[in-house]
Design a protein around this motif. Sequence first.
Motif, PDB file in Angstrom:
ATOM      1  N   LYS A 488       0.833  -1.205   0.000  1.00 44.02           N
ATOM      2  CA  LYS A 488       0.000   0.000   0.000  1.00 44.02           C
ATOM      3  C   LYS A 488       0.865   1.252   0.000  1.00 44.02           C
ATOM      4  N   SER A 489       1.942   1.249   0.799  1.00 39.31           N
ATOM      5  CA  SER A 489       2.841   2.398   0.836  1.00 39.31           C
ATOM      6  C   SER A 489       3.492   2.622  -0.518  1.00 39.31           C
ATOM      7  N   ILE A 490       3.870   1.539  -1.160  1.00 38.05           N
ATOM      8  CA  ILE A 490       4.517   1.643  -2.477  1.00 38.05           C
ATOM      9  C   ILE A 490       3.527   2.172  -3.508  1.00 38.05           C
ATOM     10  N   ASP A 491       2.289   1.689  -3.448  1.00 34.62           N
ATOM     11  CA  ASP A 491       1.273   2.176  -4.387  1.00 34.62           C
ATOM     12  C   ASP A 491       1.013   3.666  -4.177  1.00 34.62           C
ATOM     13  N   ASN A 492       0.976   4.108  -2.903  1.00 35.01           N
ATOM     14  CA  ASN A 492       0.796   5.543  -2.614  1.00 35.01           C
ATOM     15  C   ASN A 492       1.970   6.348  -3.146  1.00 35.01           C
ATOM     16  N   LEU A 493       3.172   5.800  -2.986  1.00 35.31           N
ATOM     17  CA  LEU A 493       4.371   6.473  -3.483  1.00 35.31           C
ATOM     18  C   LEU A 493       4.316   6.630  -5.004  1.00 35.31           C
ATOM     19  N   ILE A 494       3.939   5.569  -5.689  1.00 38.85           N
ATOM     20  CA  ILE A 494       3.870   5.615  -7.150  1.00 38.85           C
ATOM     21  C   ILE A 494       2.799   6.600  -7.611  1.00 38.85           C
ATOM     22  N   ALA A 495       1.670   6.623  -6.877  1.00 39.63           N
ATOM     23  CA  ALA A 495       0.614   7.595  -7.207  1.00 39.63           C
ATOM     24  C   ALA A 495       1.105   9.017  -6.983  1.00 39.63           C
ATOM     25  N   GLY A 496       1.894   9.217  -5.910  1.00 42.47           N
ATOM     26  CA  GLY A 496       2.445  10.541  -5.640  1.00 42.47           C
ATOM     27  C   GLY A 496       3.419  10.985  -6.725  1.00 42.47           C
ATOM     28  N   ILE A 497       4.206  10.055  -7.220  1.00 45.81           N
ATOM     29  CA  ILE A 497       5.144  10.371  -8.303  1.00 45.81           C
ATOM     30  C   ILE A 497       4.366  10.793  -9.545  1.00 45.81           C
ATOM     31  N   GLU A 498       3.301  10.073  -9.849  1.00 48.75           N
ATOM     32  CA  GLU A 498       2.500  10.401 -11.023  1.00 48.75           C
ATOM     33  C   GLU A 498       1.833  11.767 -10.862  1.00 48.75           C
ATOM     34  N   LYS A 499       1.340  12.051  -9.665  1.00 47.58           N
ATOM     35  CA  LYS A 499       0.674  13.321  -9.404  1.00 47.58           C
ATOM     36  C   LYS A 499       1.644  14.494  -9.530  1.00 47.58           C
ATOM     37  N   SER A 500       2.916  14.255  -9.224  1.00 44.08           N
ATOM     38  CA  SER A 500       3.901  15.336  -9.290  1.00 44.08           C
ATOM     39  C   SER A 500       4.080  15.871 -10.698  1.00 44.08           C
ATOM     40  N   LYS A 501       3.610  15.113 -11.681  1.00 42.12           N
ATOM     41  CA  LYS A 501       3.728  15.549 -13.066  1.00 42.12           C
ATOM     42  C   LYS A 501       2.691  16.602 -13.435  1.00 42.12           C
ATOM     43  N   THR A 502       1.868  16.993 -12.452  1.00 46.11           N
ATOM     44  CA  THR A 502       0.841  18.011 -12.718  1.00 46.11           C
ATOM     45  C   THR A 502       1.152  19.347 -12.054  1.00 46.11           C
ATOM     46  N   VAL A 503       2.291  19.450 -11.354  1.00 45.70           N
ATOM     47  CA  VAL A 503       2.596  20.712 -10.674  1.00 45.70           C
ATOM     48  C   VAL A 503       2.991  21.771 -11.699  1.00 45.70           C
ATOM     49  N   PRO A 504       2.864  23.051 -11.373  1.00 44.19           N
ATOM     50  CA  PRO A 504       3.269  24.104 -12.311  1.00 44.19           C
ATOM     51  C   PRO A 504       4.774  24.084 -12.561  1.00 44.19           C
ATOM     52  N   PHE A 505       5.167  24.568 -13.716  1.00 45.40           N
ATOM     53  CA  PHE A 505       6.570  24.562 -14.121  1.00 45.40           C
ATOM     54  C   PHE A 505       7.464  25.294 -13.126  1.00 45.40           C
ATOM     55  N   GLU A 506       6.977  26.412 -12.570  1.00 49.09           N
ATOM     56  CA  GLU A 506       7.846  27.178 -11.671  1.00 49.09           C
ATOM     57  C   GLU A 506       8.233  26.374 -10.431  1.00 49.09           C
ATOM     58  N   ARG A 507       7.383  25.441 -10.002  1.00 51.05           N
ATOM     59  CA  ARG A 507       7.728  24.614  -8.851  1.00 51.05           C
ATOM     60  C   ARG A 507       8.766  23.563  -9.221  1.00 51.05           C
ATOM     61  N   VAL A 508       8.735  23.086 -10.454  1.00 52.38           N
ATOM     62  CA  VAL A 508       9.785  22.177 -10.914  1.00 52.38           C
ATOM     63  C   VAL A 508      11.123  22.914 -10.958  1.00 52.38           C
ATOM     64  N   LEU A 509      11.088  24.127 -11.497  1.00 53.44           N
ATOM     65  CA  LEU A 509      12.307  24.931 -11.581  1.00 53.44           C
ATOM     66  C   LEU A 509      12.872  25.193 -10.188  1.00 53.44           C
ATOM     67  N   PHE A 510      12.010  25.538  -9.250  1.00 58.03           N
ATOM     68  CA  PHE A 510      12.442  25.735  -7.866  1.00 58.03           C
ATOM     69  C   PHE A 510      12.979  24.433  -7.280  1.00 58.03           C
ATOM     70  N   GLY A 511      12.311  23.314  -7.585  1.00 56.66           N
ATOM     71  CA  GLY A 511      12.699  22.022  -7.031  1.00 56.66           C
ATOM     72  C   GLY A 511      14.055  21.529  -7.500  1.00 56.66           C
ATOM     73  N   LEU A 512      14.548  22.033  -8.615  1.00 48.95           N
ATOM     74  CA  LEU A 512      15.860  21.600  -9.109  1.00 48.95           C
ATOM     75  C   LEU A 512      16.989  22.032  -8.188  1.00 48.95           C
ATOM     76  N   GLY A 513      16.714  22.966  -7.288  1.00 47.42           N
ATOM     77  CA  GLY A 513      17.709  23.334  -6.283  1.00 47.42           C
ATOM     78  C   GLY A 513      18.873  24.139  -6.816  1.00 47.42           C
ATOM     79  N   ILE A 514      18.658  24.884  -7.887  1.00 49.51           N
ATOM     80  CA  ILE A 514      19.721  25.717  -8.446  1.00 49.51           C
ATOM     81  C   ILE A 514      20.006  26.862  -7.459  1.00 49.51           C
ATOM     82  N   ARG A 515      21.249  27.076  -7.179  1.00 55.02           N
ATOM     83  CA  ARG A 515      21.603  28.055  -6.167  1.00 55.02           C
ATOM     84  C   ARG A 515      21.062  29.443  -6.516  1.00 55.02           C
ATOM     85  N   TYR A 516      20.481  30.091  -5.523  1.00 58.43           N
ATOM     86  CA  TYR A 516      19.880  31.421  -5.590  1.00 58.43           C
ATOM     87  C   TYR A 516      18.502  31.440  -6.263  1.00 58.43           C
TER      88      TYR A 516
END
Length: 672
Positions: A488-516
Amino acid sequence: MDPQQRIQELTQRLHHLNNQYYQHDISEVSDQEFDAMLAELNQLEKAYPDLAQPNSPTQRVGGTITKQFATAQHRYPMLSLGNTYSEDDLREFDERVQRGLEGAPYSYVCEQKFDGVAMSLHYATGELQQGVTRGDGTRGDVVTANVRTIRTLPLHLHANFPADVEVRGEVFMPNQVFNDLNQEREQNGEALLANPRNAASGALKLQDSALVAARRLRFYAYSVLTPGRHFTSHSESLEAAAAWGLPVSPTWRRCANIQEVLDYIHEWAQKRFELPVNTDGIVIKVDNLRQQDQLGLTAKSPRWAIAYKYPAAAARTELLRIEYNVGRTGAVTPVAHLTPVPLAGTIVKRASVHNANQIALLDLRIGDMVFVEKGGEIIPKITGVDFAARPAGAEPIRYPSECPACGTPLVRPEGEAHYRCPNERGCPPQLKARLEHYVSRKALNIDGLGAETVGRFFDLGLVKTPADIYDLPQRRAELIGLERLGEKSIDNLIAGIEKSKTVPFERVLFGLGIRYVGETVAQKLAQHYRNMAAIMAASAKEMAEVPEVGGVIADSLALWSQQPENQHLVQRLQAAAVPLEVTGEPPKAVSDRLAGLTFVLSGVFENYSREQLQELIQQHGGKITGSISKKLSYLVAGENMGPAKREKATTLKVPIISENELLALLPTAEAD
């Protein structure tokens, strides 16, 4: 559907959902559904600006630019309270109350003294009209646009409220928000904020309410004032405020006598450290409002109230060793390990010493007896050394010259406080911290893949980069074999990974951890370039011209984009269908009146926010840049523009125009 009706429906629904979430911890809809409604309302308000309501839920995210805070006079003076650290003084206060009330029965209300910024809020017919700081107690700054960004604060009250009501309370920054903010600043080598109160005060003074919204301030109401008498007691008014939807801390208590007051003080001496906000004492008020009137006021404070302040939390203990931790950006942060000592409700074993400069300033040595306090009663820190107790022969602490994790020689960039490990691709703590940042709530927010789990996967070799996360669904069978991970935990994790593909682009850019590249910069870059490919193709000089980006950020981002490992990472994320572009249509072109012209906007403007002027320029074919050069067409000058920009524009003979002169360049309808 009629736009006015739809705006009304969305406004009411979003107000209800906000109240359920922030006041009752109930999520009636998913984040995606809430965001969709908010986006629809925002679009309708832009299309029909005359139908937008002043207290629309869209105001929660800010965007209003205030060139100068107006001041307003308080209808009821905001008096200060008398303070005491002595229980004997409290008993004397009780005796004065008894004499003043001529022996009539009375009771008290005890409340936590929250360490924030006093605020007065005016509601008319249930709608928030104005927010004013305490100021000098007679007049304060009008900060209504900034107050509207506080999500726990209702923009309109629930039923059974007076037509005219003033609510007093405390604006504060929650401890966790403060810690997150300081952690990010420390990673970037920036000076740390002193305490949550100063951070909250500084946020309220920001001229851009969008930046205030990012600080995630909160509010607790502690007083209700109305023309005429609506309540018989202070406790009744607090209960009414909560019923109207105002956030009232549940920690207050009605006390029958001074002994119950002292019991409350003793109970909260340690328990207060469990609260999400700093407190430094207890406020004691006579409960009955007529008795408050009878007791009256002095020139500076009421006779019916007093504040008891707890002694400052400090301790003395031995410095055992210094540990050096490596963060996401390679910053090496020293942490002091101490002989465990009780402090402010916890057992302190570690304390911050920030950087090499602080170690040298304090002249720390292993074995020293050091004084420890809690900065803002949150983060333990060493504040001094008991030099009389220093062991003989104690040697000064030598800061390491190599990374404690990977052995790479450390560097200290000019002008920065921290030493850094430059081994971005091979230093394990940096790699792990970047993964933890990528899955964090403000970035991709991947359910089931928190910091602990992703750290464990890193240690097991399952993930090394963010792109590896998207390979995990294909490795389900391998994950099932891991301890403490059920299907069940693994299925939730996989669902969370799939859901992350719907976040706005600016959050992906922020998530890359580029300094500043923090949240705000990521948003600005996403709005300007609209996709990752355009960002990576831009030169540092071009990116530096993006408003609010600047040279340091641009150099860091350009260097990151040039590295083959990062180019490969972006390619893998794109193959995994992670959003790398802004969805929706770009700003609609209205005319080509400004085609071929470039503009720099500086200062604060009277009729439009800077973002609105930028959008107008782009809609009419113009381009926005962040720096002044000979090729610049116009410098648009608002109030408080820096003298350096004016001087440079004058030297280069760049035309300097006002907001109204810019509007005059547009078609007549816009200028009007």
